[in-house]
Design an enzyme around this catalytic site. Structure first.
Site, PDB file in Angstrom:
ATOM      1  N   ASP A   1      -7.834  -5.816  -6.044  1.00 20.51           N
ATOM      2  CA  ASP A   1      -8.032  -4.744  -5.336  1.00 20.51           C
ATOM      3  C   ASP A   1      -8.282  -3.458  -6.125  1.00 20.51           C
ATOM      4  O   ASP A   1      -7.959  -3.306  -7.264  1.00 20.51           O
ATOM      5  CB  ASP A   1      -6.540  -4.599  -4.850  1.00 20.51           C
ATOM      6  CG  ASP A   1      -6.345  -3.253  -3.815  1.00 20.51           C
ATOM      7  OD1 ASP A   1      -7.150  -2.758  -3.279  1.00 20.51           O
ATOM      8  OD2 ASP A   1      -5.200  -2.787  -3.989  1.00 20.51           O
TER       9      ASP A   1
ATOM     10  N   HIS B   1      -5.977  -6.192  -1.861  1.00 25.95           N
ATOM     11  CA  HIS B   1      -5.154  -5.251  -1.508  1.00 25.95           C
ATOM     12  C   HIS B   1      -4.223  -5.908  -0.456  1.00 25.95           C
ATOM     13  O   HIS B   1      -2.820  -5.972  -0.745  1.00 25.95           O
ATOM     14  CB  HIS B   1      -5.631  -4.306  -0.765  1.00 25.95           C
ATOM     15  CG  HIS B   1      -4.663  -2.901  -0.483  1.00 25.95           C
ATOM     16  ND1 HIS B   1      -4.315  -2.314  -1.600  1.00 25.95           N
ATOM     17  CD2 HIS B   1      -4.282  -2.552   0.698  1.00 25.95           C
ATOM     18  CE1 HIS B   1      -3.580  -1.493  -0.712  1.00 25.95           C
ATOM     19  NE2 HIS B   1      -3.358  -1.618   0.621  1.00 25.95           N
TER      20      HIS B   1
ATOM     21  N   SER C   1       0.673  -1.380  -0.024  1.00 31.90           N
ATOM     22  CA  SER C   1      -0.045  -0.106   0.062  1.00 31.90           C
ATOM     23  C   SER C   1       0.936   1.292  -0.070  1.00 31.90           C
ATOM     24  O   SER C   1       1.651   1.467  -0.903  1.00 31.90           O
ATOM     25  CB  SER C   1      -0.906  -0.031   1.182  1.00 31.90           C
ATOM     26  OG  SER C   1      -2.034   0.782   1.058  1.00 31.90           O
TER      27      SER C   1
END
Length: 346
Positions: free
Chosen positions: A261, A315, A83
């Site tokens: 994601d 994710h 991320s």
């Protein structure tokens, strides 16, 4: 506790179970809460936070950790994250590589491994809407309207803002648009909206209960009055120049994306990979797990830069596809692409 670590929190919020696909099966792993202020971490000084300060703080932590455990000095060292670690990891690597060039550090950094990275403010936004359109969440008309009125740059007009607000995605998890969501019943109990093998969308609640246990906090020697109140002061719009510099300086750089994601989608990462303008040395092809499943797809570029997908992951790739994430991580550690052929044949 929900991804790559050695334990998972059970639904009772009190006990743990082993994670068979933990990354510490193939490496010694240090988990760092960064920047200071997140989780149970804290700072003795009241300071503003930002990308550059976070990189320096992380480097100083590593220096102090190696002084505390000198037996690890000189070993091959890798940095991984996901991320917004699309900023943290390359920036920390830049500090180490730059110091090493002047002989000012003996950290033996070999590579970085970043999943579903946030790399570019504008391309992440464009990639997110494109991903939703590609996966049937928004209509052709909505995507066409967004494409017509949005430049995905620093300044956008009113028409762009209206186009972005012209649809609803419903109650789905944008970290994995095909995953079940956690439902709270009237009696306060939690359950998954549907079944996805190996994944429990309510695990965040179990983890909160576990770490809020006074017994656990005492065993971990944590401060219980820490607060996360970050005021971010600096962040580049794009990490592409930093990644390019690391590749030019011979560092092993691997990026990977769970392909379900929407928060930092594979479509956005592809834009940044393209902006690196590197020649392809090994074209996009499937890679396999030991049980002959297609784990995802991978492509390699000049300088060893590698971009891979993980099939069926969101994710937090190790949460959704723990076995596939471990195969890819092991391949990264070895410096070779994951297997290109299946051991199974029809």
């Amino acid at each position: 506790m929900a991804e790559l670590g050695p334990f998972r929190v059970n639904p009772d919020g009190k006990t743990l179970s082993r994670n068979r696909h933990a990354w510490n099966n193939v490496a010694n792993v240090i988990f760092l809460e960064s920047p200071a202020g997140v989780g149970f971490s804290y700072s003795n000084a009241s300071v503003e936070s930002g990308d550059s300060g976070t990189a320096v703080d992380a480097y100083l932590f590593l220096l102090n950790w190696l002084e505390r455990f000198p037996e690890y000095k000189g070993r091959d060292f890798y940095i991984a994250g996901e991320s917004y670690s699309g900023h943290y990891v390359p920036q920390l690597a830049t500090v180490i590589v730059a110091l090493a060039e002047f002989g000012l550090t003996d950290m033996n950094l070999k590579g970085i491994f970043v999943g579903n990275p946030y790399l570019d403010d504008y391309m992440n936004t464009k990639g997110s809407y494109e991903f939703l359109w590609n996966h049937g969440v928004i209509s052709d008309e909505v995507w066409g309207n967004i494409s017509e009125h949005c430049s995905f740059g620093r300044v956008e007009g009113t028409a762009c803002g209206q186009a972005k607000k012209s649809f609803k995605i419903g109650d789905i998890d944008r970290y994995n648009i095909y995953a079940p969501v956690c439902i709270e019943s009237p009696d306060g109990s939690l359950h998954s909206s549907s079944y996805l093998p190996g994944y429990d969308p309510c695990i965040g609640a179990y983890i909160d209960a576990y770490f809020n246990s006074p017994k656990v906090q005492k065993a971990m020697h944590v401060r219980t009055n820490t607060k996360c109140n970050l005021h971010w002061t600096d962040a580049p719009v794009s990490m592409v120049p930093t990644l390019a510099w690391l590749v030019d300086n011979g560092l092993r750089v691997w990026l990977y994306s769970g392909d379900m994601d929407d928060v930092c989608p594979i479509t956005a990462t592809r834009y940044s990979v393209k902006d690196l303008n590197l020649a392809i040395t090994k074209p996009w092809r499937p890679w396999y797990t030991p049980d002959s499943e297609v784990g995802g797809y991978a492509q390699q570029y000049e300088g060893g830069f590698t971009f891979a997908s993980v099939r069926g992951a969101g994710h937090m790739v190790p949460s959704f596809q723990p076995k596939r994430s471990l195969v890819l991580f092991y391949s990264f550690m070895k410096g070779v692409l994951p297997p290109a052929v299946s051991v199974w044949s029809p």
